[in-house]
Design a protein around this motif. Structure first.
Motif, mmCIF file in Angstrom:
data_model
loop_
_atom_site.group_PDB
_atom_site.id
_atom_site.type_symbol
_atom_site.label_atom_id
_atom_site.label_comp_id
_atom_site.label_asym_id
_atom_site.label_seq_id
_atom_site.Cartn_x
_atom_site.Cartn_y
_atom_site.Cartn_z
ATOM 1 N N PHE A 863 -14.240 7.669 -30.151
ATOM 2 C CA PHE A 863 -13.287 7.808 -29.061
ATOM 3 C C PHE A 863 -12.094 8.658 -29.483
ATOM 4 C CE2 PHE A 863 -15.530 3.793 -28.722
ATOM 5 C CZ PHE A 863 -16.077 3.893 -27.466
ATOM 6 N N LEU A 864 -11.806 8.686 -30.775
ATOM 7 C CA LEU A 864 -10.697 9.492 -31.260
ATOM 8 C C LEU A 864 -11.032 10.974 -31.224
ATOM 9 C CD1 LEU A 864 -7.881 9.475 -32.635
ATOM 10 C CD2 LEU A 864 -9.075 9.381 -34.812
ATOM 11 N N PHE A 865 -12.251 11.334 -31.654
ATOM 12 C CA PHE A 865 -12.609 12.740 -31.768
ATOM 13 C C PHE A 865 -13.328 13.282 -30.536
ATOM 14 C CE2 PHE A 865 -12.198 11.744 -36.311
ATOM 15 C CZ PHE A 865 -11.428 12.812 -36.712
ATOM 16 N N TRP A 866 -14.136 12.472 -29.880
ATOM 17 C CA TRP A 866 -14.989 12.995 -28.815
ATOM 18 C C TRP A 866 -14.483 12.648 -27.416
ATOM 19 C CZ3 TRP A 866 -17.075 11.723 -33.556
ATOM 20 C CH2 TRP A 866 -17.854 12.700 -34.163
ATOM 21 N N GLU A 867 -13.432 11.859 -27.293
ATOM 22 C CA GLU A 867 -12.895 11.540 -25.976
ATOM 23 C C GLU A 867 -12.458 12.808 -25.237
ATOM 24 O OE1 GLU A 867 -11.163 8.877 -22.953
ATOM 25 O OE2 GLU A 867 -12.377 8.399 -24.698
ATOM 26 N N GLN A 868 -11.989 13.804 -25.992
ATOM 27 C CA GLN A 868 -11.471 15.017 -25.375
ATOM 28 C C GLN A 868 -12.525 15.741 -24.535
ATOM 29 O OE1 GLN A 868 -11.027 18.369 -28.080
ATOM 30 N NE2 GLN A 868 -11.849 17.130 -29.737
ATOM 31 N N TYR A 869 -13.805 15.556 -24.882
ATOM 32 C CA TYR A 869 -14.844 16.325 -24.210
ATOM 33 C C TYR A 869 -15.186 15.778 -22.825
ATOM 34 C CZ TYR A 869 -15.265 18.194 -28.878
ATOM 35 O OH TYR A 869 -14.985 18.771 -30.081
ATOM 36 N N LEU A 870 -14.635 14.628 -22.479
ATOM 37 C CA LEU A 870 -14.868 14.111 -21.126
ATOM 38 C C LEU A 870 -14.278 15.055 -20.081
ATOM 39 C CD1 LEU A 870 -14.211 10.273 -21.500
ATOM 40 C CD2 LEU A 870 -16.390 11.473 -21.434
ATOM 41 N N GLY A 871 -13.096 15.575 -20.350
ATOM 42 C CA GLY A 871 -12.443 16.450 -19.371
ATOM 43 C C GLY A 871 -11.956 17.740 -19.966
#
Length: 1119
Positions: A863-871
């Motif tokens: 969630f720290l590194f890949w959360e950004q790719y949601l939006g």
């Protein structure tokens, strides 16, 4: 400054969650992991053999014996390791013994064998017995021996729950021939080792993966594996500080949390070094070692500003600016101006970054690696633009008005690009990505500082250089006088006569022979032009162009003296007359503005756009640590191996405050069930206990309730006494009588009327927080296994079965919880799409729980590194659209021409799209860093386009002529700015990080080249086809300050029509002849000759006979 890669990855939601975790727990993790991974050198070989396991033992044993000496103390693994669930024991002697023997948390496949005990370093002494180590410790036998001396019933129950049994002495030996192998080992007599001899270890802590790529037989026993993993857990810096605070071992060193962190980092670095050197180079197995400090070192090295690269890039820019503005003619050289300009911009960038630090704007890898070069490139562009405009001031302009004339001609262009960039970057800061927001704010502030320096300080530098030239001093070395400072004097252009220049005249060429000599009186070089005239018919025009309006450029006419004059003279070399403006006027513009060339340009750029659209489909989301760590290093090998064999991620479901846990138990169970059902969540084995604190807490209550029921039924516990009952039965007795009422806290009638857990599996709300205090104090192993991390932590409470005062019946209730967590493991996450799917499912589960009143969020590295790719793509598109809209509005308002603003925005959009597509062909993945550069491409593109567009608007004539004039005046400064930016970015190519070379150097280089091509090739072509009408009108009027020239002596310079010559010639009557070579540009503007009298330079003395030669621009001066 916060120099961390994490700042690039997290979004605003994750930032808030991290802040909440840190606020409640004080730090983001309770321990740090040091990992050993072993694989065979031959891919696919089995590592589950005695030989391979022996090598793993050798490496792990070497790593576990690491010691470092700091602050006069020796620090080993037993002092700094993480120990979970240390129980509270009333007996002091037993408590000290347990504290020394309590094992470190080491998750290793070696724990399946007796040899796993060798990794534990604890020892204790018992009178009449040899030193107790884990290699010879039999807990069951030890309790029997200590039973007569102390009451250990509670501790015995604790060991039974943990299923410790006989510990390591009851497990098979990896090497049965070892003389230390205990006789109690199952294979001590058989001397056999195999997969069927592996002890079925029951871990009560983290189920980290120990084997991978496994094969089992029908009975479930391991047959083979391709990789082994061992994990050593260390305390966090705060835990280590708290553990030794006030201890006799650290009382004399001023113990602090910083010192604790230094100890841990030194131990971890030594751990990695020794573990990697543990196996010989010719061994069949290889060890990959890694620690959290190694990762921190890599990220720090990646994020830090390389002073050598920045200084090297700036020195290259200084050298280029100086060399490109130097001239053979000292009176026209501006090398010192170039040096001063680059230094001024560098100081402005430094001041802007300092202001950002004062404002508290965090720094990250994008700002430290991109912004210094981006800001310098933008600022140097403006420096070159003003410097070139300063040299092109109209002849005869008084010295005191030169600076004002320069700002009048180019100040608007500089202000337009700077204001546009500031507004655009400020608007891009609205996008909710912290890295992009920080970069945008910093870029806007730095651009503002650049603008202030260029507009308010650099004109003073130009004025000082003009004063230097007026004082006839050398460039750069301004303390020395120029030997040829007075050899060139201006001849101002002449107005035409009362006739129009015939259309047939394309070239008017005359021949001039000039003689120079030095006068001893004033040490001036005087040029003498003898009267002779030679008319040459015009050569054929290959482009069939029209003539420029009057005012063509002259050339340097100095040659050596011939005949009777023997004086020394200065001669201008042909190469000295060539520059970028000359190239743009005579070669580039005529070729570019041909019809065939325009069509070819449009076709090529259309093809490039089409390829870029295809390349955009190849861009994948993602940024793994393997992309950041330099290839060929041991760290990269470890990360690649871990990603391949052990792609499991430990995450937690965090529940916050703001709701009543006691009345929301059903919602908490439902949340856990929804999260457990996610595809990526690793399900626990069927025989394993639940892994949430609420399950552990409830099951513990049910266990002591069962013990109470047995003791009540047998009469060992009655209404008035619990001393004859079991420990668990006594605990249940104390909990059952709690009412939760401060006025009447005890009610003995509830012993038979209530249960600690009701039929629905829920804990009575009035008992919830009181029971939580008892559970935390009485079941340390269960608490450690649950990883609850309660905040506020429940108070300590010590159970005393034999208390006679009744005070032990009053149990303090825990405070309402504001933080707790449920641990999970995610599996099968290889690609970014897998992470995104898992994150969406976790967020959806939390959203459903929120509707039930439970506030929760997921936490962990995915969630720290890949959360950004949601939006990320949505935010990227939003940021680019905001920038383009702001660019259009600013250009339309300042230029008062929406037509031109639309063309500029079209070119900028094409640049961004093409850069995005080229990233796909280069294999660059989309993450926060490329998004920052893509957003910055709009700002860089403005520097390449606005100057050309403004030059087009402020020139008269046909579209072709105006495009050519715009190129002539902007080609040199724009090209110089691009080359200087490339020289600065070139220093990034020497980075040790392949990531910096690919994601920064290559992308910024492609961006600069695209900006150069679009600004100097595509935009002029579009303007020549679709450009708007000019915004200025040229007006001719007599300047009252220009004196009427006296009658020429022996001849003057007049223009007119010859009544006897054909239309293809013009008669020139003069004592000298001047070469007039208008460039063969298409669409030239024809202006009727003025009726005003001819004019000549007022500054030229009529008596000296000297002439001053200069080169003036072919395009009408506007302003």
């Amino acid at each position: 400054m916060q120099l961390s890669l994490f700042a690039l990855a997290v979004g605003s939601r994750v930032s808030r969650e991290l802040h909440y975790t840190k606020e409640k727990l004080g730090e983001e993790s309770a321990y740090t992991s040091q990992i050993l991974i072993q694989t065979a050198r031959q891919e696919g070989e089995n590592v589950l053999t005695p030989e391979a396991l022996g090598l793993h033992l050798q490496a792990a044993l070497t790593a576990s014996k690491v010691q470092v000496s700091l602050y006069g103390k020796s620090w080993d693994l037993n002092k700094i390791c993480y120990k979970s669930g240390v129980p509270l024991i009333e007996n002091g002697m037993i408590e000290r013994m347990i504290e020394k023997l309590f094992p470190c948390v080491i998750l290793t496949p070696l724990d399946c064998f007796w040899e796993g005990a060798k990794l534990q370093g604890g020892s204790a002494y018992l009178p009449g017995h040899p030193d107790i180590h884990w290699t010879n410790l039999d807990p069951e036998k030890l309790l029997e021996e200590l039973g007569p001396f102390a009451s250990l019933e509670g501790f015995r129950e604790l060991l039974d729950k943990a299923q410790v049994g006989r510990a390591y002495v009851g497990r098979p030996c990896l090497h049965p021939d070892d003389f230390q192998c205990p006789p109690s080992a199952p294979n001590h007599h058989s001397r056999q080792v195999g997969s069927n001899q592996v002890h079925k270890r029951r871990a009560v802590f983290l189920p980290f993966p120990l084997f991978t790529c496994m094969a089992r037989d029908p009975q479930g026993q391991l047959l083979r594996a391709e990789a082994l993993q061992s994990t050593f857990l260390l305390m966090s810096p705060r835990q280590l500080y708290e553990h030794f605070r006030g201890d006799y071992q650290t009382h004399d060193i001023g113990w602090s949390e910083e010192q604790a962190s230094t100890v841990l980092q030194a131990w971890q670095r030594r751990f990695v070094q020794l573990a990697q050197e543990a196996l010989p180079e010719n061994a069949s197995q290889q060890i990959h070692a890694f620690s959290s400090t190694t990762l921190d070192d890599i990220l720090h090295a990646f994020s830090e500003v390389s002073a050598a690269r920045v200084v090297g890039g700036y020195l290259l820019m200084l050298a280029y600016a100086c060399v490109t503005m130097l001239r053979w003619d000292c009176a026209k050289s501006q090398g010192a101006v170039g040096l001063a300009g680059v230094l001024l911009v560098a100081l402005a960038v430094a001041s802007g970054l300092g202001l950002c630090a004062l404002l508290g704007i965090t720094f990250n890898a994008a700002t430290t690696q991109v912004l210094p070069f981006l800001a310098l490139g933008i600022g140097v562009d403006d420096i070159f633009l003003l410097a070139h405009a300063f040299t092109e001031a109209p002849p005869g302009t008084p010295l005191q008005e030169r600076t004002g004339e320069c700002l009048q001609r180019m100040g608007t262009s500089v202000a337009l690009t700077s204001i546009n960039n500031m507004v655009a970057f400020f608007m891009a800061a609205l996008v909710p990505i912290p890295a992009l927001r920080a970069f945008s704010l910093q870029a806007a502030i730095v651009v503002g500082c650049n603008f202030a320096a260029v507009m308010f300080v650099f004109p003073a530098v130009l004025s000082l250089d003009l004063h230097r030239r007026h004082c006839q001093r050398l460039d750069v070395l301004c303390c020395f006088s120029s030997p040829c400072s007075a050899r060139v004097i201006q001849i101002l252009p002449q107005e035409l006569g009362d006739r129009t220049v015939p259309v047939g005249i394309a070239h008017l060429t005359t021949t001039v022979q000039a003689f120079t000599c030095c006068e001893a009186s004033n040490q001036h070089v005087v040029t003498i032009l003898p009267p002779q005239t030679h008319l040459v018919p015009p050569p054929p025009d290959p482009l069939d162009s029209e003539l420029f309006s009057p005012g063509g450029s002259t050339r340097d006419l100095l040659v050596q003296e011939e005949g009777t004059r023997q004086k020394a003279a200065c001669k201008s070399l042909p190469c000295a007359r060539w520059n970028l403006a000359h190239f743009a006027r005579y070669q580039f513009a005529p070729l570019l503005l041909q019809s065939q060339a325009k069509a070819l340009v449009l076709v090529l750029f259309g093809a490039l756009l089409g390829l870029s659209l295809y390349g955009a489909t190849l861009v994948q989301d993602g940024l793994a640590l393997t992309d950041v760590v330099p290839r060929g290093t041991k760290e990269h090998a470890f990360l690649s191996t871990q990603l391949r064999y052990f792609s499991l991620y430990e995450v937690a479901l965090v529940t916050q405050g703001g709701f009543d846990y006691a009345h929301s138990q059903r919602a908490l169970f439902d949340l856990h069930q929804r999260f457990s059902s996610l595809k990526a969540v690793l399900p626990p084995p069927a025989t394993q206990a639940p892994r949430t604190w609420l399950h552990y807490y409830r099951n513990w209550l049910q266990g002591i309730q069962a013990a109470f029921d047995q003791d009540w039924a047998s009469g060992r516990i009655t209404r008035h006494s619990y001393r004859n009952g079991s420990e668990d039965g006594a605990l249940a007795y104390k909990l059952l009588i709690q009412t939760g009422d401060a006025q009447e806290p005890l009610d003995f009638s509830q012993l038979t009327t209530r249960k600690l857990v009701d039929k629905e599996g829920l804990i009575p709300p009035e008992l919830f927080y009181v029971g939580l205090t008892v559970w935390v104090s009485s079941d340390p192993l269960g608490l450690a296994a649950s990883q609850a991390n309660f905040y506020p932590p429940p108070p300590e409470w010590l159970h005393d079965k034999y208390d006679t005062t009744g005070e032990n019946l009053r149990i303090p209730a825990a405070q309402p919880l504001e933080f707790s967590q449920f641990p999970f493991l995610l599996r099968g996450l290889q690609k970014t799409a897998d992470f995104v799917e898992a994150i969406k499912g976790a967020r959806a589960a939390c959203a459903e729980a929120g509707q039930a009143g439970v506030h929760a969020y997921p936490s962990g590295s995915p969630f720290l590194f890949w959360e950004q790719y949601l939006g990320l793509r949505h935010c990227f598109l939003l940021a680019v659209c905001i920038l383009l809209v702001c660019t259009f509005l600013v250009c339309a308002l300042l230029l008062l021409n929406p037509w031109t603003a639309g063309l500029i925005v079209l070119v900028l959009a094409m640049m961004t799209m093409e850069l995005f597509g080229i990233m796909g062909f280069l294999g660059i993945k989309l993450s926060a860093i490329p998004v920052v550069i893509l957003v910055a491409s709009v700002g860089i593109g403005v520097e390449f386009t606005v100057h050309v567009a403004l030059g087009f608007l402020t020139t008269q004539g046909s579209r072709n002529l105006r495009a050519a004039c715009a190129l002539e005046h902007t080609f040199a400064p724009v090209t110089d700015g691009a080359i200087s930016t490339l020289l600065g970015v070139l220093m990034l190519a020497g980075s040790n990080f392949d990531f910096i070379v690919r994601y920064f150097f290559m992308v910024l280089t492609v961006l600069t080249l695209l900006g150069l091509l679009h600004g100097l090739v595509l935009l002029p072509v579009l303007l020549s086809i679709l450009g708007p009408p000019p915004e200025v009108v040229q007006m001719y009027k007599e300047n009252p300050e220009v004196l009427t020239p006296p009658a020429p002596r022996g001849g003057g310079l007049t223009w007119g029509m010859s009544p006897t010559l054909p239309q293809s010639f013009t008669r020139v009557t003069t004592s000298m002849t001047v070469a007039l070579h208008p460039p063969p540009l298409p669409g030239a503007y024809i202006h009727p000759a003025s009726d005003e009298s001819t004019w000549s330079p007022a500054a030229t003395p009529a008596t000296s006979g000297s002439a001053n030669l200069s080169s003036t621009g072919p395009c009408p001066a506007t302003g």
